[in-house]
Design an enzyme around this catalytic site. Structure first.
Site, PDB file in Angstrom:
ATOM      1  N   LYS A  11       0.820  -1.227   0.000  1.00 43.58           N
ATOM      2  CA  LYS A  11       0.000   0.000   0.000  1.00 43.58           C
ATOM      3  C   LYS A  11       0.854   1.277   0.000  1.00 43.58           C
ATOM      4  O   LYS A  11       0.510   2.257  -0.641  1.00 43.58           O
ATOM      5  CB  LYS A  11      -0.950   0.004   1.209  1.00 43.58           C
ATOM      6  CG  LYS A  11      -2.093  -1.006   1.086  1.00 43.58           C
ATOM      7  CD  LYS A  11      -3.061  -0.887   2.256  1.00 43.58           C
ATOM      8  CE  LYS A  11      -4.109  -1.988   2.202  1.00 43.58           C
ATOM      9  NZ  LYS A  11      -5.072  -1.925   3.306  1.00 43.58           N
ATOM     10  N   ASN A  70      -4.955   1.902  -1.564  1.00 43.20           N
ATOM     11  CA  ASN A  70      -5.446   0.520  -1.741  1.00 43.20           C
ATOM     12  C   ASN A  70      -6.222   0.341  -3.044  1.00 43.20           C
ATOM     13  O   ASN A  70      -6.646  -0.772  -3.355  1.00 43.20           O
ATOM     14  CB  ASN A  70      -6.295   0.068  -0.543  1.00 43.20           C
ATOM     15  CG  ASN A  70      -7.713   0.617  -0.580  1.00 43.20           C
ATOM     16  OD1 ASN A  70      -7.983   1.623  -1.227  1.00 43.20           O
ATOM     17  ND2 ASN A  70      -8.620  -0.050   0.100  1.00 43.20           N
ATOM     18  N   ARG A  97       2.088  -1.588  20.699  1.00 41.44           N
ATOM     19  CA  ARG A  97       3.346  -2.098  21.245  1.00 41.44           C
ATOM     20  C   ARG A  97       4.445  -1.053  21.077  1.00 41.44           C
ATOM     21  O   ARG A  97       5.224  -0.790  21.975  1.00 41.44           O
ATOM     22  CB  ARG A  97       3.681  -3.383  20.475  1.00 41.44           C
ATOM     23  CG  ARG A  97       4.871  -4.137  20.931  1.00 41.44           C
ATOM     24  CD  ARG A  97       4.994  -5.435  20.177  1.00 41.44           C
ATOM     25  NE  ARG A  97       4.993  -5.272  18.719  1.00 41.44           N
ATOM     26  CZ  ARG A  97       5.102  -6.265  17.862  1.00 41.44           C
ATOM     27  NH1 ARG A  97       5.191  -7.499  18.298  1.00 41.44           N
ATOM     28  NH2 ARG A  97       5.110  -6.038  16.558  1.00 41.44           N
TER      29      ARG A  97
HETATM   30  P1  NAP Z   1       0.443  -3.747   9.902  1.00 39.46           P
HETATM   31  O1  NAP Z   1       0.626  -2.442   9.218  1.00 39.46           O
HETATM   32  O2  NAP Z   1       1.503  -4.789   9.752  1.00 39.46           O
HETATM   33  O3  NAP Z   1       0.246  -3.438  11.486  1.00 39.46           O
HETATM   34  C1  NAP Z   1       0.174  -4.483  12.404  1.00 39.46           C
HETATM   35  C2  NAP Z   1      -0.114  -3.932  13.820  1.00 39.46           C
HETATM   36  O4  NAP Z   1      -0.222  -5.061  14.698  1.00 39.46           O
HETATM   37  C3  NAP Z   1       0.964  -3.035  14.382  1.00 39.46           C
HETATM   38  O5  NAP Z   1       0.360  -2.030  15.151  1.00 39.46           O
HETATM   39  C4  NAP Z   1       1.772  -3.996  15.268  1.00 39.46           C
HETATM   40  O6  NAP Z   1       2.403  -3.368  16.371  1.00 39.46           O
HETATM   41  C5  NAP Z   1       0.680  -4.884  15.799  1.00 39.46           C
HETATM   42  N1  NAP Z   1       1.189  -6.194  16.212  1.00 39.46           N
HETATM   43  C6  NAP Z   1       1.568  -7.227  15.423  1.00 39.46           C
HETATM   44  N2  NAP Z   1       1.974  -8.266  16.173  1.00 39.46           N
HETATM   45  C7  NAP Z   1       1.868  -7.880  17.486  1.00 39.46           C
HETATM   46  C8  NAP Z   1       2.154  -8.509  18.740  1.00 39.46           C
HETATM   47  N3  NAP Z   1       2.623  -9.741  18.813  1.00 39.46           N
HETATM   48  N4  NAP Z   1       1.904  -7.794  19.873  1.00 39.46           N
HETATM   49  C9  NAP Z   1       1.406  -6.548  19.817  1.00 39.46           C
HETATM   50  N5  NAP Z   1       1.127  -5.891  18.650  1.00 39.46           N
HETATM   51  C10 NAP Z   1       1.359  -6.553  17.504  1.00 39.46           C
HETATM   52  O7  NAP Z   1      -0.908  -4.463   9.459  1.00 39.46           O
HETATM   53  P2  NAP Z   1      -2.273  -3.786   8.953  1.00 39.46           P
HETATM   54  O8  NAP Z   1      -2.244  -3.620   7.478  1.00 39.46           O
HETATM   55  O9  NAP Z   1      -2.576  -2.591   9.787  1.00 39.46           O
HETATM   56  O10 NAP Z   1      -3.315  -4.980   9.261  1.00 39.46           O
HETATM   57  C11 NAP Z   1      -3.571  -5.336  10.612  1.00 39.46           C
HETATM   58  C12 NAP Z   1      -4.798  -6.270  10.698  1.00 39.46           C
HETATM   59  O11 NAP Z   1      -5.953  -5.658  10.147  1.00 39.46           O
HETATM   60  C13 NAP Z   1      -4.622  -7.593   9.953  1.00 39.46           C
HETATM   61  O12 NAP Z   1      -5.188  -8.603  10.741  1.00 39.46           O
HETATM   62  C14 NAP Z   1      -5.435  -7.387   8.681  1.00 39.46           C
HETATM   63  O13 NAP Z   1      -5.924  -8.607   8.167  1.00 39.46           O
HETATM   64  C15 NAP Z   1      -6.574  -6.522   9.202  1.00 39.46           C
HETATM   65  N6  NAP Z   1      -7.197  -5.684   8.150  1.00 39.46           N
HETATM   66  C16 NAP Z   1      -8.516  -5.880   7.881  1.00 39.46           C
HETATM   67  C17 NAP Z   1      -9.135  -5.086   6.924  1.00 39.46           C
HETATM   68  C18 NAP Z   1     -10.594  -5.294   6.642  1.00 39.46           C
HETATM   69  O14 NAP Z   1     -11.094  -4.783   5.631  1.00 39.46           O
HETATM   70  N7  NAP Z   1     -11.312  -6.002   7.477  1.00 39.46           N
HETATM   71  C19 NAP Z   1      -8.410  -4.093   6.242  1.00 39.46           C
HETATM   72  C20 NAP Z   1      -7.068  -3.919   6.538  1.00 39.46           C
HETATM   73  C21 NAP Z   1      -6.463  -4.726   7.515  1.00 39.46           C
HETATM   74  P3  NAP Z   1       3.849  -2.637  16.190  1.00 39.46           P
HETATM   75  O15 NAP Z   1       3.535  -1.312  15.552  1.00 39.46           O
HETATM   76  O16 NAP Z   1       4.360  -2.486  17.586  1.00 39.46           O
HETATM   77  O17 NAP Z   1       4.680  -3.515  15.328  1.00 39.46           O
END
Ligand code: NAP
Length: 277
Positions: free
Chosen positions: A70, A91, A156
């Protein structure tokens, strides 16, 4: 048959679990759009720019972009409007006359996926708590601010929250996971944007005995369809929803950008995508 001929696909890596083809191909058929099937295409991280440009050469005029491209997609665009310049993530792409235009349909998808009662009782001028500060958190925080919510974020890595607050120019209270149960009694809406709660992953533990009776819990995760967070919310009598609602609504916004038709969002589309879980 409509006159549109834009050829569309979703790009990402990994991409095999994407439900976007099921959604878009259902609407393409339902609206008799004159185009080929919406495809899912895995892009190599090391050669992403070349591969995306090659897709344009091959006639793709509309691309959805998912993890981890993205931000790269944003950088590739010739045209983006102001909210996207703040979000720094795209997106949805339109490629026309050699010009790449970028959109981000996640904020609108999130807003449109929430019913008016929850907006009025739990969001507008109410206190929201967001878990996470990754790509999707940016869109959610942007959307919550548009809905005039008072936003607290737990992540985190606290520095990432500070950066979002600065980039989006939105006041955000920053708290830590240790403080959840001290602040939960003031919260009207929880949104989980982290991957915590996906399979084989840790969970977010909240003492719902301390929460407001009408707390609404929204988990962006849709696989599993009910995370431990949502199970706990249900057990304690809170209302809740999973990420399928946002997935469908952000897709509807992309569909409109490409085809000029706003698709009908009905129970059938949800039953189709639930089958692919
Ligand atoms: P991302 O940019 O990789 O961000 C991941 C987030 O999760 C960060 O804040 C990270 O914290 C945190 N995280 C990951 N592992 C962790 C752990 N073990 N302990 C604590 N925090 C943790 O991912 P994203 O694109 O935002 O997507 C995140 C989620 O949203 C995914 O499950 C995705 O499938 C979902 N999503 C859904 C939709 C929908 O339309 N429903 C759309 C977009 C995303 P840090 O910053 O500390 O690393």
């Amino acid at each position: 048959m409509s006159e549109t001929t834009i050829k569309t696909a979703v790009i990402g890596n990994p991409i095999q679990h994407s439900l976007s083809p099921q959604i878009h191909n259902y609407w393409i058929k339902q609206n008799k759009i004159n185009t080929t099937n919406y495809e899912k295409i895995k892009i190599d991280i090391s050669s992403a720019v070349d591969e995306i440009r090659n897709l344009f050469e091959c006639g793709f005029g509309g691309l959805n972009v998912t993890i981890p491209f993205k931000e790269l997609a944003y950088k590739l665009c010739d045209n983006v409007d102001l909210p996207i310049q703040k979000l720094k993530a795209v997106n949805t792409i339109v490629y026309k006359n050699n010009i790449i235009t970028g959109y981000n349909t996640d904020p609108a998808g999130f807003i449109n996926s929430i019913n008016d009662q929850i907006k009025n009782n739990n969001i507008i001028k109410k206190n929201s708590l967001v878990f996470g500060a990754g790509g999707s958190a940016r869109s959610i925080i942007y959307a919550l601010n548009k809905m005039e919510s008072n936003i607290t974020v737990i992540n985190r890595t606290a520095e990432k929250v500070e950066l979002i607050s600065k980039d989006l120019d939105i006041p955000i209270k920053i708290k830590s996971y240790k403080e959840i149960n001290n602040i939960i009694s003031d919260i009207d809406l929880i949104v989980n944007t982290t991957s915590l709660g996906m399979k084989d992953n840790h969970n977010i533990e909240i003492d719902f005995d301390k929460s407001k009776a009408n707390l609404h819990v929204y988990d962006l995760i849709y696989n599993p369809q009910q995370t431990k967070l949502l199970i706990d919310a249900e057990m304690s009598g809170c209302t809740y929803q999973n990420g399928l609602d946002m997935l469908v609504h952000q897709a509807a916004e992309s569909f409109f950008i490409w085809h000029g038709i706003y698709p009908t969002i009905n129970e059938e589309i949800f039953s189709i995508i639930r089958k692919f879980k």
